[in-house]
Design an enzyme around this catalytic site. Structure first.
Site, PDB file in Angstrom:
ATOM      1  N   ASN A 102       0.884  -1.147   0.036  1.00  0.00           N
ATOM      2  CA  ASN A 102       0.074   0.086  -0.007  1.00  0.00           C
ATOM      3  C   ASN A 102       0.945   1.205   0.150  1.00  0.00           C
ATOM      4  OD1 ASN A 102      -2.514   1.443   0.158  1.00  0.00           O
ATOM      5  ND2 ASN A 102      -2.111   1.858   2.150  1.00  0.00           N
ATOM      6  N   HIS A 104       0.422   5.230   1.195  1.00  0.00           N
ATOM      7  CA  HIS A 104      -0.320   5.863   2.227  1.00  0.00           C
ATOM      8  C   HIS A 104       0.279   7.393   2.162  1.00  0.00           C
ATOM      9  CE1 HIS A 104      -2.849   7.098   5.302  1.00  0.00           C
ATOM     10  NE2 HIS A 104      -1.915   7.677   6.023  1.00  0.00           N
ATOM     11  N   ASP A 140      -3.188   0.666   7.755  1.00  0.00           N
ATOM     12  CA  ASP A 140      -1.865   1.647   7.727  1.00  0.00           C
ATOM     13  C   ASP A 140      -1.053   1.258   8.754  1.00  0.00           C
ATOM     14  OD1 ASP A 140      -2.860   2.938   5.429  1.00  0.00           O
ATOM     15  OD2 ASP A 140      -4.202   4.382   6.836  1.00  0.00           O
TER      16      ASP A 140
HETATM   17  C1  GRF Z   1      -2.924   8.420  -3.079  1.00  0.00           C
HETATM   18  O1  GRF Z   1      -2.178   9.532  -2.591  1.00  0.00           O
HETATM   19  C2  GRF Z   1      -2.555   7.386  -2.183  1.00  0.00           C
HETATM   20  O2  GRF Z   1      -1.624   7.255  -1.239  1.00  0.00           O
HETATM   21  C3  GRF Z   1      -3.994   7.290  -1.614  1.00  0.00           C
HETATM   22  O3  GRF Z   1      -4.832   7.733  -2.444  1.00  0.00           O
HETATM   23  C4  GRF Z   1      -4.191   8.231  -3.515  1.00  0.00           C
HETATM   24  C5  GRF Z   1      -4.233   7.806  -4.833  1.00  0.00           C
HETATM   25  O4  GRF Z   1      -4.092   8.816  -5.870  1.00  0.00           O
HETATM   26  N1  GRF Z   1      -4.364   6.590  -0.723  1.00  0.00           N
HETATM   27  P1  GRF Z   1      -4.658   8.450  -7.255  1.00  0.00           P
HETATM   28  O5  GRF Z   1      -6.133   7.980  -7.314  1.00  0.00           O
HETATM   29  O6  GRF Z   1      -3.771   7.323  -7.981  1.00  0.00           O
HETATM   30  O7  GRF Z   1      -4.409   9.766  -8.218  1.00  0.00           O
END
Ligand code: GRF
Length: 192
Positions: A102, A104, A140
């Site tokens: 993941n 974050h 997380d």
């Molecule tokens: C990222 O900031 C990720 O960490 C978070 O959601 C966002 C996804 O970005 N959990 P995108 O939709 O790929 O632009």
């Protein structure tokens, strides 16, 4: 090793993975979202496993089992969550133990949860960032694989700060996934 991306947002991180040369075999989402169009534009099969048919109380275990079926049917070896909007239940970690990653948008363990960017702004921190980690049942909180700091500027709002963080995620996440895949290939091939 076949790679699946789970996304529910714009899919800009999915795009970055493809740009970085990662072999994304499948994109799965839990809702109609821009990531589906992005996947299609990159020639990646996109599957929606919608939450709608899992009851008013949302049967998380049943949902997760369905998602796992889709991943197993596609012979997926590594799963990369990139803004996936559903918390996965135990069946995902039974089948893909140590193989779900993941990214974050905060420096964990600070600001876990869905509103990490808002929470960082609300706290008035001067530095936040992003964390790539192994996902575990507890949201997380799995082992950290990579982190990078991002400054918070005086005029930032959620959008500007999140975009600055995502600029880093688009580099750091593909790099880390590549390292995990190379490491796994080395272990399988006995050359690590
Ligand atoms: C990222 O900031 C990720 O960490 C978070 O959601 C966002 C996804 O970005 N959990 P995108 O939709 O790929 O632009």
């Amino acid at each position: 090793m076949r790679l699946a991306v789970l996304a529910s947002g714009t899919g800009s991180i999915l795009d970055a993975m493809v740009d970085a040369g990662l072999p994304v075999n499948l994109m799965v989402t839990d809702r109609p979202c821009l990531a589906v169009q992005r996947a299609a534009a990159r020639g990646i099969r996109a599957t929606i496993v919608g939450r709608g048919s899992f009851g008013d109380d949302f049967d998380r275990d049943a949902y997760t089992r369905r998602l796992v079926e889709v991943l197993v049917a596609a012979d997926i070896g590594l799963v990369a969550m990139a803004g996936f909007g559903t918390v996965l239940a135990q069946p995902a970690y039974d089948t893909f133990a140590g193989r779900i990653l993941n990214t974050h948008p905060a420096l964990l363990p600070a600001f876990p949860g869905w509103h990490a960017v808002e929470d960082a702004l609300a706290h008035g921190v001067r530095v936040t960032g992003c964390t790539v980690h192994m996902a575990t049942l507890e949201v997380d909180s799995g082992p950290i694989l990579a982190q990078e700091a991002v400054p918070v500027l005086p005029d930032d709002d959620v959008e500007s700060l999140h975009e600055r963080i995502k600029t880093v995620e688009r580099r750091l996440y593909p790099e880390t996934i590549r390292a995990v895949m190379d490491n796994a290939a080395g272990l399988i091939g006995g050359t690590a």
